[in-house]
Motif scaffolding. Structure first.
Motif, PDB file in Angstrom:
ATOM      1  N   ARG A   1      -0.132 -25.173   8.362  1.00  0.00           N
ATOM      2  CA  ARG A   1       0.883 -26.105   7.939  1.00  0.00           C
ATOM      3  C   ARG A   1       1.557 -25.671   6.651  1.00  0.00           C
ATOM      4  O   ARG A   1       2.703 -25.920   6.426  1.00  0.00           O
ATOM      5  CB  ARG A   1       0.207 -27.463   7.828  1.00  0.00           C
ATOM      6  N   TYR A   2       0.816 -24.957   5.802  1.00  0.00           N
ATOM      7  CA  TYR A   2       1.429 -24.483   4.569  1.00  0.00           C
ATOM      8  C   TYR A   2       1.985 -23.069   4.712  1.00  0.00           C
ATOM      9  O   TYR A   2       2.641 -22.573   3.837  1.00  0.00           O
ATOM     10  CB  TYR A   2       0.421 -24.521   3.421  1.00  0.00           C
ATOM     11  N   GLU A   3       1.663 -22.400   5.841  1.00  0.00           N
ATOM     12  CA  GLU A   3       2.208 -21.065   6.050  1.00  0.00           C
ATOM     13  C   GLU A   3       3.703 -21.150   6.316  1.00  0.00           C
ATOM     14  O   GLU A   3       4.466 -20.273   5.935  1.00  0.00           O
ATOM     15  CB  GLU A   3       1.491 -20.404   7.230  1.00  0.00           C
ATOM     16  N   PHE A   4       4.125 -22.192   7.011  1.00  0.00           N
ATOM     17  CA  PHE A   4       5.544 -22.401   7.286  1.00  0.00           C
ATOM     18  C   PHE A   4       5.956 -23.730   6.666  1.00  0.00           C
ATOM     19  O   PHE A   4       6.187 -24.700   7.368  1.00  0.00           O
ATOM     20  CB  PHE A   4       5.807 -22.417   8.790  1.00  0.00           C
TER      21      PHE A   4
ATOM     22  N   LYS B   1      15.913 -30.436   7.821  1.00  0.00           N
ATOM     23  CA  LYS B   1      14.638 -30.423   7.108  1.00  0.00           C
ATOM     24  C   LYS B   1      13.557 -29.654   7.857  1.00  0.00           C
ATOM     25  O   LYS B   1      12.721 -28.991   7.243  1.00  0.00           O
ATOM     26  CB  LYS B   1      14.193 -31.874   6.874  1.00  0.00           C
ATOM     27  N   GLU B   2      13.577 -29.721   9.162  1.00  0.00           N
ATOM     28  CA  GLU B   2      12.459 -29.196   9.944  1.00  0.00           C
ATOM     29  C   GLU B   2      12.695 -27.821  10.548  1.00  0.00           C
ATOM     30  O   GLU B   2      11.760 -27.210  11.061  1.00  0.00           O
ATOM     31  CB  GLU B   2      12.118 -30.175  11.081  1.00  0.00           C
ATOM     32  N   THR B   3      13.919 -27.325  10.558  1.00  0.00           N
ATOM     33  CA  THR B   3      14.194 -26.087  11.268  1.00  0.00           C
ATOM     34  C   THR B   3      14.150 -24.866  10.357  1.00  0.00           C
ATOM     35  O   THR B   3      14.526 -24.921   9.194  1.00  0.00           O
ATOM     36  CB  THR B   3      15.567 -26.131  11.969  1.00  0.00           C
ATOM     37  N   HIS B   4      13.687 -23.757  10.932  1.00  0.00           N
ATOM     38  CA  HIS B   4      13.640 -22.475  10.241  1.00  0.00           C
ATOM     39  C   HIS B   4      14.724 -21.540  10.765  1.00  0.00           C
ATOM     40  O   HIS B   4      14.827 -20.390  10.321  1.00  0.00           O
ATOM     41  CB  HIS B   4      12.270 -21.837  10.417  1.00  0.00           C
TER      42      HIS B   4
ATOM     43  N   ARG C   1       6.993 -22.366  13.251  1.00  0.00           N
ATOM     44  CA  ARG C   1       8.397 -22.376  12.869  1.00  0.00           C
ATOM     45  C   ARG C   1       9.190 -22.975  14.018  1.00  0.00           C
ATOM     46  O   ARG C   1       8.770 -22.921  15.173  1.00  0.00           O
ATOM     47  CB  ARG C   1       8.879 -20.958  12.563  1.00  0.00           C
ATOM     48  N   LYS C   2      10.365 -23.506  13.692  1.00  0.00           N
ATOM     49  CA  LYS C   2      11.151 -24.223  14.699  1.00  0.00           C
ATOM     50  C   LYS C   2      12.616 -23.787  14.649  1.00  0.00           C
ATOM     51  O   LYS C   2      13.140 -23.504  13.572  1.00  0.00           O
ATOM     52  CB  LYS C   2      11.046 -25.730  14.485  1.00  0.00           C
ATOM     53  N   VAL C   3      13.237 -23.763  15.829  1.00  0.00           N
ATOM     54  CA  VAL C   3      14.653 -23.444  15.948  1.00  0.00           C
ATOM     55  C   VAL C   3      15.395 -24.695  16.402  1.00  0.00           C
ATOM     56  O   VAL C   3      15.038 -25.295  17.422  1.00  0.00           O
ATOM     57  CB  VAL C   3      14.903 -22.317  16.960  1.00  0.00           C
ATOM     58  N   GLY C   4      16.395 -25.098  15.646  1.00  0.00           N
ATOM     59  CA  GLY C   4      17.250 -26.200  16.071  1.00  0.00           C
ATOM     60  C   GLY C   4      18.361 -25.662  16.963  1.00  0.00           C
ATOM     61  O   GLY C   4      19.043 -24.709  16.592  1.00  0.00           O
ATOM     62  N   ILE C   5      18.520 -26.254  18.136  1.00  0.00           N
ATOM     63  CA  ILE C   5      19.539 -25.805  19.092  1.00  0.00           C
ATOM     64  C   ILE C   5      20.563 -26.918  19.278  1.00  0.00           C
ATOM     65  O   ILE C   5      20.219 -28.056  19.609  1.00  0.00           O
ATOM     66  CB  ILE C   5      18.912 -25.414  20.439  1.00  0.00           C
ATOM     67  N   PHE C   6      21.837 -26.578  19.059  1.00  0.00           N
ATOM     68  CA  PHE C   6      22.931 -27.539  19.142  1.00  0.00           C
ATOM     69  C   PHE C   6      23.921 -27.087  20.216  1.00  0.00           C
ATOM     70  O   PHE C   6      24.154 -25.890  20.399  1.00  0.00           O
ATOM     71  CB  PHE C   6      23.664 -27.640  17.809  1.00  0.00           C
TER      72      PHE C   6
END
Length: 416
Positions: free
Chosen positions: A57-60, A242-245, A149-154
């Motif tokens: 959780r602290y790595e990303f 806030k949440e996407t990398h 890690r997370k990718v936001g897709i629009f």
């Protein structure tokens, strides 16, 4: 094509080599335990899920999407209702057992009491109350998945499921999951539904917006606890940022363009951490090229944006290129935060002397004073113990021209 590797005034853009990504399964050498991987991840053959004993959780870190400008602010109470009420609030929070950052909980309670004293309208109180509830619930759900890690897709909710754009979105999402990224979409149909299908239910989130028409949850994420419904666009967009990398943008309407410019504006102004942004389209599409003409022939020529701003994004029609753009961004670069006037860049491994010298030569204009130096973690970073062992690059830059910061990250990822 990489925006910014040519002359924006002429629109002459050329491709730029992407760096090869290498994301370890667990940097702490702990073995992967049974049950650590989501069902869909197992089905798709993912082998690099973070191990069960290593809480990444602290790595990303995503707690502070402004890359440290929040945590650099004082956490002591900045307002008071007087000694008696301050003491009551302090006792209430203490008796309740608030373990983490109790002073911030006290601050929020004091703010609520001040709103009562200010005699705000019912409409304002409802807006503030509902916004806080939405933010709290979303943070609660997303906190359980900070190992990824997370990718936001629009993209457009109106794109047909079998459209070329939707097929590209589905393929991109599938490949990002194969690289251990989770996917965040708006939870609707069209491009969002296609990306959700590619990622699978277990490896994706839906941040849905309540509308009187059109926006219903797609069948992949419908009923899942990771489907979060929002009443307000601003709380929804805040959670996206806030949440996407990384962010991947596909053709769409007003909403997609709004989200595109939101992400770019926050990076341009230094109000959000810099992340890779890819603009994807079908193989023969010209959606983003048309958008690019507006930027270059109008905004840039008028002087409303600068040449450095074009480095924030990359236009491509190739899924593999888009994936490499995202994963390559984290080849050596890990994260960054501000510690006072210093920008601290965490990296996967130390750079050579020659590599450091090259950075100082090419980015002297970024520095307000001093040089880019390698360092261990600064004392102020002790609140992130899990990444204290990572090497650092520390510099005192001008807080402007953040497109140059993106170029610095690219250079770090090419360095040895």
């Amino acid at each position: 094509m990489r925006a910014g590797t040519g002359d924006p005034a002429r629109g002459a853009y050329t491709s730029q080599q992407n760096c090869r990504a290498g994301i370890p399964a667990c940097q702490f050498g702990l073995s992967r335990q049974a049950g650590a991987c989501p069902t869909t991840a197992e089905r798709q053959g993912i082998t690099k899920i973070p191990c069960a004993r290593h809480n990444s959780r602290y790595e990303f870190p995503v707690e502070d999407f402004t890359a440290g400008t929040i945590s650099s602010q004082p956490t002591r109470k900045q307002q008071t209702l007087g000694g008696e009420w301050d003491a009551r609030v302090h006792k209430l929070v203490s008796d309740f057992g608030a373990e983490y950052s109790p002073e911030l909980i006290e601050e929020m309670i004091l703010t609520a009491l001040r709103m009562a004293r200010d005699k705000m309208s019912v409409a304002d109180l409802k807006l503030i109350s509902r916004s806080m509830k939405e933010m709290r619930y979303a943070a609660k759900i997303l906190a359980s998945y900070q190992a990824f890690r997370k990718v936001g897709i629009f993209g457009s909710a109106r794109a047909a499921q079998d459209s070329p754009e939707a097929k590209v979105a589905e393929k991109f999402a599938r490949q990002m999951v194969a690289h251990n990224f989770m996917i965040i979409t708006g939870g609707g149909d069209g491009i969002m539904g296609a990306a959700q299908r590619g990622a699978g239910r277990d490896m994706s989130f839906g941040l849905n917006i309540r509308l009187p028409f059109e926006q219903r949850a797609n069948e992949t994420i419908e009923g899942d606890k990771k489907l979060i419904n929002f009443n307000y666009f601003f709380t929804r967009k805040l959670n996206f940022v806030k949440e996407t990398h990384a962010a991947a943008l596909f053709p769409g309407g007003f909403g997609t363009l709004d989200e595109s410019f939101e992400v770019l504006t926050l990076m341009q102004t230094g109000k959000a951490r810099i992340i890779p942004v890819v603009l994807l389209d079908k193989p023969d599409g010209d959606y983003w090229e048309t958008w690019m003409k507006f930027l270059t022939q109008h905004l840039y020529k008028i002087g409303f944006i600068s040449e450095d701003d074009f480095y924030f994004f990359k236009i491509t029609h190739d899924v593999e290129t888009a994936v490499k753009e995202v994963t390559g961004f984290y080849r050596i670069y890990h994260s960054a935060r501000w510690v006072g006037e210093k920008l601290v860049i965490r990296i996967a491994h130390a750079l050579s002397g020659a590599g450091l010298a090259e950075l100082n030569d090419k980015f002297a204009d970024v520095l307000r004073r001093g040089a880019i130096v390698q360092s261990k973690a600064l004392p102020q970073e002790r609140n992130e113990p899990e990444i204290l062992s990572l090497p650092r690059l520390v510099l005192i830059p001008h807080r402007r021209s953040f497109g140059r910061f993106r170029q610095l990250i690219d250079a770090i990822n090419r360095a040895e």
